[in-house]
Design an enzyme around this catalytic site. Sequence first.
Site, PDB file in Angstrom:
ATOM      1  N   LEU A   1      -0.457  95.945 126.424  1.00 44.92           N
ATOM      2  CA  LEU A   1      -1.085  95.162 127.505  1.00 44.92           C
ATOM      3  C   LEU A   1      -0.572  93.747 127.701  1.00 44.92           C
ATOM      4  O   LEU A   1      -0.652  93.214 128.796  1.00 44.92           O
ATOM      5  CB  LEU A   1      -2.583  95.034 127.190  1.00 44.92           C
ATOM      6  CG  LEU A   1      -3.506  96.079 127.769  1.00 44.92           C
ATOM      7  CD1 LEU A   1      -4.925  95.831 127.288  1.00 44.92           C
ATOM      8  CD2 LEU A   1      -3.463  96.013 129.290  1.00 44.92           C
TER       9      LEU A   1
ATOM     10  N   LEU B   1       1.782  90.291 127.893  1.00 47.06           N
ATOM     11  CA  LEU B   1       3.114  89.844 128.305  1.00 47.06           C
ATOM     12  C   LEU B   1       3.928  89.489 127.051  1.00 47.06           C
ATOM     13  O   LEU B   1       3.403  88.883 126.117  1.00 47.06           O
ATOM     14  CB  LEU B   1       2.940  88.603 129.186  1.00 47.06           C
ATOM     15  CG  LEU B   1       4.125  88.131 130.003  1.00 47.06           C
ATOM     16  CD1 LEU B   1       4.523  89.180 131.035  1.00 47.06           C
ATOM     17  CD2 LEU B   1       3.777  86.820 130.713  1.00 47.06           C
TER      18      LEU B   1
ATOM     19  N   HIS C   1       6.065 102.263 132.679  1.00 43.92           N
ATOM     20  CA  HIS C   1       5.004 101.903 133.622  1.00 43.92           C
ATOM     21  C   HIS C   1       4.633 103.159 134.419  1.00 43.92           C
ATOM     22  O   HIS C   1       5.525 103.886 134.878  1.00 43.92           O
ATOM     23  CB  HIS C   1       5.491 100.797 134.567  1.00 43.92           C
ATOM     24  CG  HIS C   1       4.406 100.299 135.456  1.00 43.92           C
ATOM     25  ND1 HIS C   1       3.433  99.424 135.030  1.00 43.92           N
ATOM     26  CD2 HIS C   1       4.112 100.593 136.741  1.00 43.92           C
ATOM     27  CE1 HIS C   1       2.597  99.188 136.016  1.00 43.92           C
ATOM     28  NE2 HIS C   1       2.980  99.890 137.069  1.00 43.92           N
TER      29      HIS C   1
HETATM   30  C1  GAR Z   1       0.723 104.858 129.925  1.00 45.86           C
HETATM   31  O1  GAR Z   1       0.429 105.565 131.105  1.00 45.86           O
HETATM   32  C2  GAR Z   1       1.694 103.736 130.215  1.00 45.86           C
HETATM   33  O2  GAR Z   1       2.606 104.042 131.225  1.00 45.86           O
HETATM   34  C3  GAR Z   1       0.745 102.651 130.660  1.00 45.86           C
HETATM   35  O3  GAR Z   1      -0.336 102.748 129.761  1.00 45.86           O
HETATM   36  C4  GAR Z   1      -0.523 104.118 129.437  1.00 45.86           C
HETATM   37  C5  GAR Z   1      -0.731 104.234 127.939  1.00 45.86           C
HETATM   38  O4  GAR Z   1      -1.120 105.517 127.574  1.00 45.86           O
HETATM   39  N1  GAR Z   1       1.365 101.358 130.636  1.00 45.86           N
HETATM   40  C6  GAR Z   1       1.125 100.429 131.581  1.00 45.86           C
HETATM   41  O5  GAR Z   1       0.309 100.587 132.459  1.00 45.86           O
HETATM   42  C7  GAR Z   1       1.963  99.149 131.437  1.00 45.86           C
HETATM   43  N2  GAR Z   1       1.774  98.294 132.558  1.00 45.86           N
HETATM   44  P1  GAR Z   1      -0.989 106.012 126.084  1.00 45.86           P
HETATM   45  O6  GAR Z   1      -1.673 104.959 125.209  1.00 45.86           O
HETATM   46  O7  GAR Z   1      -1.741 107.294 126.029  1.00 45.86           O
HETATM   47  O8  GAR Z   1       0.450 106.168 125.770  1.00 45.86           O
END
Ligand code: GAR
Length: 193
Positions: free
Chosen positions: A88, A90, A107
Amino acid sequence: MTKPFRLAVFLSGSGSNAEKIFFHFKNHPVIEIALVLSNNAEAGGLLRAQKFNLPTRVFLKTQFRESGEVLAWLKEYGVTHIVLAGFLWLIPENLIRAFPGRILNIHPALLPKFGGKGMYGMKVHEAVKQSGERITGITIHEVDTKYDEGKIVFQASCKVLPDDTPLQISARVQQLEHEHYPRVIEEWITEPG
Ligand code: GAR
């Protein structure tokens, strides 16, 4: 024997992508997971890491952005590359300078659409639904000092059906993430440029 490429995985949540990465590199000849890091002590991804017997570290914002402790851990573990898997925060400049072109993020949309600060997880899929877009997907990109910018390494798309809920969109996108992210990481490390 230490392998030439040592990966740090940063996560904040459930870690389903991280788990696919752990599995993919379990017996890899030249790449190993050196360290798993999270800003969130409750992140499910940390439990997944422990099941793979991977070392984990949890950190506070000050350790990440000010004291340089996180950077010191990365050096201690001989990390050569960093991947973000649902992380999450930066990335601070000192980390980007220490790993130029060697930090990758995923993303859950087709950047540059639906990116930027606050665009994370379900918020992205809700925005896609609201916009009436008929296509969404994933973007894997190098990380710079701004959210969701940096060189795009890979994109894949999927349909958004008229009756889809954000949850249904997220399931389709997650499938793409799990299918592609580990392999794209592997190619990005072993065949750079
Ligand atoms: C994923 O969909 C990833 O692309 C997103 O968080 C999710 C984590 O899922 N990332 C973002 O939105 C970055 N801006 P996970 O914990 O099950 O892998």
